[in-house]
Design an enzyme around this catalytic site. Structure first.
Site, mmCIF file in Angstrom:
data_model
loop_
_atom_site.group_PDB
_atom_site.id
_atom_site.type_symbol
_atom_site.label_atom_id
_atom_site.label_comp_id
_atom_site.label_asym_id
_atom_site.label_seq_id
_atom_site.Cartn_x
_atom_site.Cartn_y
_atom_site.Cartn_z
ATOM 1 N N GLU A 166 0.681 -1.314 -0.029
ATOM 2 C CA GLU A 166 -0.089 0.062 0.021
ATOM 3 C C GLU A 166 0.756 1.267 -0.072
ATOM 4 O O GLU A 166 1.785 1.326 0.848
ATOM 5 C CB GLU A 166 -1.027 -0.130 1.388
ATOM 6 C CG GLU A 166 -1.841 1.178 1.223
ATOM 7 C CD GLU A 166 -2.826 1.156 -0.099
ATOM 8 O OE1 GLU A 166 -3.256 0.430 -0.473
ATOM 9 O OE2 GLU A 166 -2.394 2.494 -0.522
ATOM 10 N N LYS A 225 8.282 -1.785 -2.291
ATOM 11 C CA LYS A 225 7.644 -0.860 -1.193
ATOM 12 C C LYS A 225 8.819 -0.414 -0.398
ATOM 13 O O LYS A 225 8.761 1.104 0.061
ATOM 14 C CB LYS A 225 6.734 -1.902 -0.597
ATOM 15 C CG LYS A 225 5.998 -1.313 0.508
ATOM 16 C CD LYS A 225 5.312 0.055 0.325
ATOM 17 C CE LYS A 225 5.040 1.072 1.643
ATOM 18 N NZ LYS A 225 4.179 2.145 1.145
ATOM 19 N N CYS A 281 6.292 4.408 8.929
ATOM 20 C CA CYS A 281 6.943 3.910 8.051
ATOM 21 C C CYS A 281 8.318 4.073 7.519
ATOM 22 O O CYS A 281 9.273 3.037 7.508
ATOM 23 C CB CYS A 281 5.972 4.172 6.590
ATOM 24 S SG CYS A 281 4.403 3.199 6.928
HETATM 25 P P1 NAD Z 1 -1.714 -0.384 12.654
HETATM 26 O O1 NAD Z 1 -0.775 -0.711 13.939
HETATM 27 O O2 NAD Z 1 -2.403 0.894 12.484
HETATM 28 O O3 NAD Z 1 -2.920 -1.719 12.475
HETATM 29 C C1 NAD Z 1 -2.300 -2.954 12.539
HETATM 30 C C2 NAD Z 1 -3.645 -3.876 13.267
HETATM 31 O O4 NAD Z 1 -3.381 -5.097 13.076
HETATM 32 C C3 NAD Z 1 -3.890 -3.349 14.665
HETATM 33 O O5 NAD Z 1 -5.118 -2.871 14.810
HETATM 34 C C4 NAD Z 1 -3.579 -4.902 15.252
HETATM 35 O O6 NAD Z 1 -4.475 -5.213 16.304
HETATM 36 C C5 NAD Z 1 -3.889 -5.782 14.221
HETATM 37 N N1 NAD Z 1 -3.473 -7.187 14.400
HETATM 38 C C6 NAD Z 1 -1.999 -7.503 14.740
HETATM 39 N N2 NAD Z 1 -2.050 -8.863 14.792
HETATM 40 C C7 NAD Z 1 -2.995 -9.186 14.336
HETATM 41 C C8 NAD Z 1 -3.697 -10.639 14.197
HETATM 42 N N3 NAD Z 1 -2.739 -11.672 14.528
HETATM 43 N N4 NAD Z 1 -5.115 -10.837 14.073
HETATM 44 C C9 NAD Z 1 -5.763 -9.783 13.841
HETATM 45 N N5 NAD Z 1 -5.150 -8.490 13.839
HETATM 46 C C10 NAD Z 1 -4.137 -8.334 14.267
HETATM 47 O O7 NAD Z 1 -0.766 -0.567 11.459
HETATM 48 P P2 NAD Z 1 -0.760 0.216 9.898
HETATM 49 O O8 NAD Z 1 -0.318 1.423 10.151
HETATM 50 O O9 NAD Z 1 -2.223 -0.049 9.522
HETATM 51 O O10 NAD Z 1 0.314 -0.610 9.286
HETATM 52 C C11 NAD Z 1 -0.238 -2.108 8.802
HETATM 53 C C12 NAD Z 1 1.084 -2.452 7.602
HETATM 54 O O11 NAD Z 1 0.989 -1.528 6.706
HETATM 55 C C13 NAD Z 1 2.608 -2.273 8.219
HETATM 56 O O12 NAD Z 1 3.234 -3.235 7.682
HETATM 57 C C14 NAD Z 1 2.734 -1.022 7.520
HETATM 58 O O13 NAD Z 1 4.077 -0.914 7.355
HETATM 59 C C15 NAD Z 1 1.965 -0.972 6.470
HETATM 60 N N6 NAD Z 1 1.916 0.438 5.849
HETATM 61 C C16 NAD Z 1 1.381 1.433 6.699
HETATM 62 C C17 NAD Z 1 1.153 2.715 6.120
HETATM 63 C C18 NAD Z 1 0.591 3.776 6.840
HETATM 64 O O14 NAD Z 1 0.832 4.876 6.420
HETATM 65 N N7 NAD Z 1 0.395 3.669 8.128
HETATM 66 C C19 NAD Z 1 1.186 2.912 4.652
HETATM 67 C C20 NAD Z 1 1.580 1.744 3.897
HETATM 68 C C21 NAD Z 1 2.063 0.652 4.418
HETATM 69 C C1 UDX Z 2 4.783 7.471 3.775
HETATM 70 C C2 UDX Z 2 4.812 7.346 2.212
HETATM 71 O O1 UDX Z 2 4.787 8.501 1.923
HETATM 72 C C3 UDX Z 2 3.446 6.338 1.513
HETATM 73 O O2 UDX Z 2 3.683 6.268 0.599
HETATM 74 C C4 UDX Z 2 3.920 5.038 2.493
HETATM 75 O O3 UDX Z 2 2.743 4.234 1.924
HETATM 76 C C5 UDX Z 2 3.891 5.128 3.923
HETATM 77 O O4 UDX Z 2 4.752 5.897 4.190
HETATM 78 P P1 UDX Z 2 3.329 8.710 5.670
HETATM 79 O O5 UDX Z 2 4.449 8.076 6.227
HETATM 80 O O6 UDX Z 2 2.175 8.529 5.990
HETATM 81 O O7 UDX Z 2 3.423 8.111 3.915
HETATM 82 O O8 UDX Z 2 3.424 10.274 5.309
HETATM 83 P P2 UDX Z 2 4.451 11.205 4.401
HETATM 84 O O9 UDX Z 2 3.681 12.184 3.723
HETATM 85 O O10 UDX Z 2 5.106 10.365 3.727
HETATM 86 O O11 UDX Z 2 5.223 12.009 5.361
HETATM 87 C C6 UDX Z 2 6.303 11.329 6.352
HETATM 88 C C7 UDX Z 2 7.073 12.209 7.003
HETATM 89 O O12 UDX Z 2 7.749 13.051 6.273
HETATM 90 C C8 UDX Z 2 5.993 13.250 7.865
HETATM 91 O O13 UDX Z 2 6.513 13.638 9.090
HETATM 92 C C9 UDX Z 2 6.291 14.512 6.867
HETATM 93 O O14 UDX Z 2 5.907 15.584 7.864
HETATM 94 C C10 UDX Z 2 7.664 14.367 6.628
HETATM 95 N N1 UDX Z 2 8.113 15.362 5.206
HETATM 96 C C11 UDX Z 2 7.235 14.792 4.166
HETATM 97 C C12 UDX Z 2 8.949 16.185 5.458
HETATM 98 O O15 UDX Z 2 9.386 16.390 6.233
HETATM 99 N N2 UDX Z 2 8.946 16.842 4.132
HETATM 100 C C13 UDX Z 2 8.479 16.729 3.033
HETATM 101 O O16 UDX Z 2 8.717 17.049 1.891
HETATM 102 C C14 UDX Z 2 7.465 15.410 2.957
#
Ligand code: NAD
Ligand code: UDX
Length: 469
Positions: A166, A225, A281
């Site tokens: 994602e 990713k 991330c």
């Molecule tokens: P999060 O911590 O917000 O959510 C994860 C959820 O999974 C939690 O609610 C937890 O209770 C649940 N969980 C854990 N183990 C479980 C199990 N065995 N069964 C059922 N539920 C379970 O995490 P997130 O930010 O949504 O990130 C999830 C993944 O997506 C990570 O690998 C992260 O690196 C990736 N990702 C995150 C972002 C972002 O912006 N947050 C963007 C892209 C990718």
């Molecule tokens: C990031 C990636 O952008 C996204 O594609 C991936 O799926 C998850 O990780 P996120 O961490 O949610 O997303 O936010 P992002 O907008 O990337 O910002 C990350 C951090 O960088 C923030 O603290 C933001 O303030 C900082 N940032 C971003 C800067 O300091 N300068 C910039 O120009 C852009």
């Protein structure tokens, strides 16, 4: 293996910042598909089911409207993980993959225990063939481990594993999901692998142009990713490195960003100098990449990427140090207002927020920190400090020094300094003249996001300091 021509039911394990919004948008755009989102955390599921849409566990602009439309129609949040697994033809794994905090790879490798638990549960419970989709960010070749577990623990059912990382960014998740630059799907090259890829591509094709759906081999998708996040974070560390040089030379980092960003080979996005990147991330994924490089005996490659994280730590430290230096080398007993605690605007997420580290450094120097953030709760902030405290005593000391405000102005009254840690739009609209009048003089503003007009702030009488200025 049976692969249906059209998927009718999907289940997503993990109702977090990715699972919740992603599945809500799939449900909204595909009313013909039943979408179950399951999680082990009953409080999180209860919050997703709350009739008050302000109580959803994730704050994202536009998310509440999507949930309101699809929830109860074809979008369901539940703790019944086994039922969700049995019912679905396609299962997304969207659980957290934090940096390991124990044992081998501590502090670097991704902790895959939650992913592994999901794979074991799917294998144990499945009563029919399934397509299993990696939505979580995972080290390259994790699909191999998932497949091994599914085959070894299963009851004769067949599984195909896909990688579908994602790319949404928090704060713009709904817009990113509606119009992604690309959707990436990695799978095996055999006929069933290709059919599985098509089944998932068909879901996205309900609203994403086919040209924007990229299909690759499994390992390329997984590694893309980590690479994407490393490249994005690298841009921020690069411009932040230049910000330090700007402060020494009188060049202005925002002007430099504009000048270099106009080169189409560089591009204008992700060049905003700041107090440092945060979020769940970037750091985690780069450390994971570094760990992988070391594992494959590529120390030069590992060191190259590790420097992106080191530069970010330096930037947070530099910001805190500048505050202490400017306030006559001590912040002991001084009131410092923090505008913002979230790692960026338009989110309630604070994971790895620069605010946490800057606050800690100032509190080690005995500053009184007064925080106002429009979306972050007091409980969250206390939890963040607990996570970074070196000891119970340090946490106790920090708790005494941190203060919380529901309104912005009291946080700044009689403050020695204001530090802007998050770029919330509302900060720009404040009555800065009356804020100045109510502060102790000289009134310092440290703008960690460069969102205020420096000339205007100087005119009002502030001692204004932006990053790279
Ligand atoms: P999060 O911590 O917000 O959510 C994860 C959820 O999974 C939690 O609610 C937890 O209770 C649940 N969980 C854990 N183990 C479980 C199990 N065995 N069964 C059922 N539920 C379970 O995490 P997130 O930010 O949504 O990130 C999830 C993944 O997506 C990570 O690998 C992260 O690196 C990736 N990702 C995150 C972002 C972002 O912006 N947050 C963007 C892209 C990718
Ligand atoms: C990031 C990636 O952008 C996204 O594609 C991936 O799926 C998850 O990780 P996120 O961490 O949610 O997303 O936010 P992002 O907008 O990337 O910002 C990350 C951090 O960088 C923030 O603290 C933001 O303030 C900082 N940032 C971003 C800067 O300091 N300068 C910039 O120009 C852009």
């Amino acid at each position: 293996m049976t692969i249906p021509n059209t998927i009718k039911t999907i289940t997503c394990i993990g109702a977090g910042y990715v699972g919740g919004p992603t599945m809500a948008v799939i449900a909204q755009k595909c009313p013909h598909i039943k979408v179950n989102v399951v999680d082990i955390n009953p409080d999180r599921i209860a919050a997703w089911n709350d009739s008050n849409l302000n109580s959803l566990p994730v704050y994202e602009p536009g998310l509440a409207e999507v949930v309101e439309e699809a929830r109860g129609r074809n979008l369901f949040f539940s703790t019944e993980i086994d039922d969700g697994i049995r019912e679905a033809e396609m299962i997304f794994i969207s659980v957290n993959t934090p940096t390991k905090d124990y044992g081998l790879g501590k502090g670097m490798a991704a902790d895959l225990k939650y992913v592994e638990l999901c794979a074991r549960q799917i294998a144990r419970v499945a009563e029919s063939d399934k397509i299993v989709v990696e939505k979580s960010t995972l080290p390259v070749r994790t699909a191999e481990s998932i497949r091994t577990i599914l085959e070894a623990e299963g009851n004769g059912q067949q599984f195909k594993v896909l990688s579908n990382p994602e790319f949404l960014a928090e704060g713009t998740a709904i817009a990113d999901l509606y119009a992604p630059d690309r959707v990436l799907i990695g799978g095996e090259q055999d006929e069933e692998g290709q059919k599985s890829i098509q089944a998932l591509a068909d879901i996205y094709a309900n609203w994403v142009n086919r040209e924007n759906i990229i299909t690759t081999r499994l390992w390329s998708s997984e590694l893309s990713k980590l690479t994407a996040n490393a490249f994005l974070a690298q841009r921020i560390s690069s411009i932040n490195a230049i910000s330090a040089l700007c402060e020494k030379t009188g060049a202005d980092v925002d002007e430099i960003a504009r000048a270099i960003g106009a080169d189409t080979r560089i591009g204008s996005k992700f060049l905003k100098s700041s107090v440092g990147f945060g979020g769940s991330c970037f750091q985690k994924d780069i450390l994971n990449l570094v760990y992988l490089c070391r594992h494959f005996n590529l120390p030069e490659v590992a060191d190259y990427w590790e420097q992106v994280v080191k530069m970010n730590d330096y930037q947070k430290h530099r910001f805190a140090k500048q505050i202490i230096d400017s306030l006559f080398n001590s912040v002991s007993g001084k009131k410092i207002a923090f505008l913002g605690w979230a790692f960026k605007k338009d989110t309630n997420d604070t994971r790895e927020s620069a605010a946490i580290y800057v606050a800690k450094e100032l509190m080690l120097d005995k500053a009184e920190i007064h925080v106002f953030d429009p979306k972050v709760t007091k409980e969250r902030i206390v939890e963040d400090l607990k996570n970074v405290a070196a000891s119970k005593a340090e946490f106790k000391a920090m708790k005494k020094l941190i203060h919380f405000h529901d309104e912005p102005y009291p946080a700044m009254n009689e403050a020695h300094a204001i530090a802007i840690l998050t770029e919330w739009d509302e900060f720009k609209t404040y009555d800065w003249s009356s804020i100045y009048n109510n502060m102790l003089k000289p009134a310092f503003v440290f703008d960690g996001r460069n969102i205020l007009n420096s000339a205007k702030m100087d005119e009002l009488g502030f001692r204004y300091k932006g990053v790279g200025k």
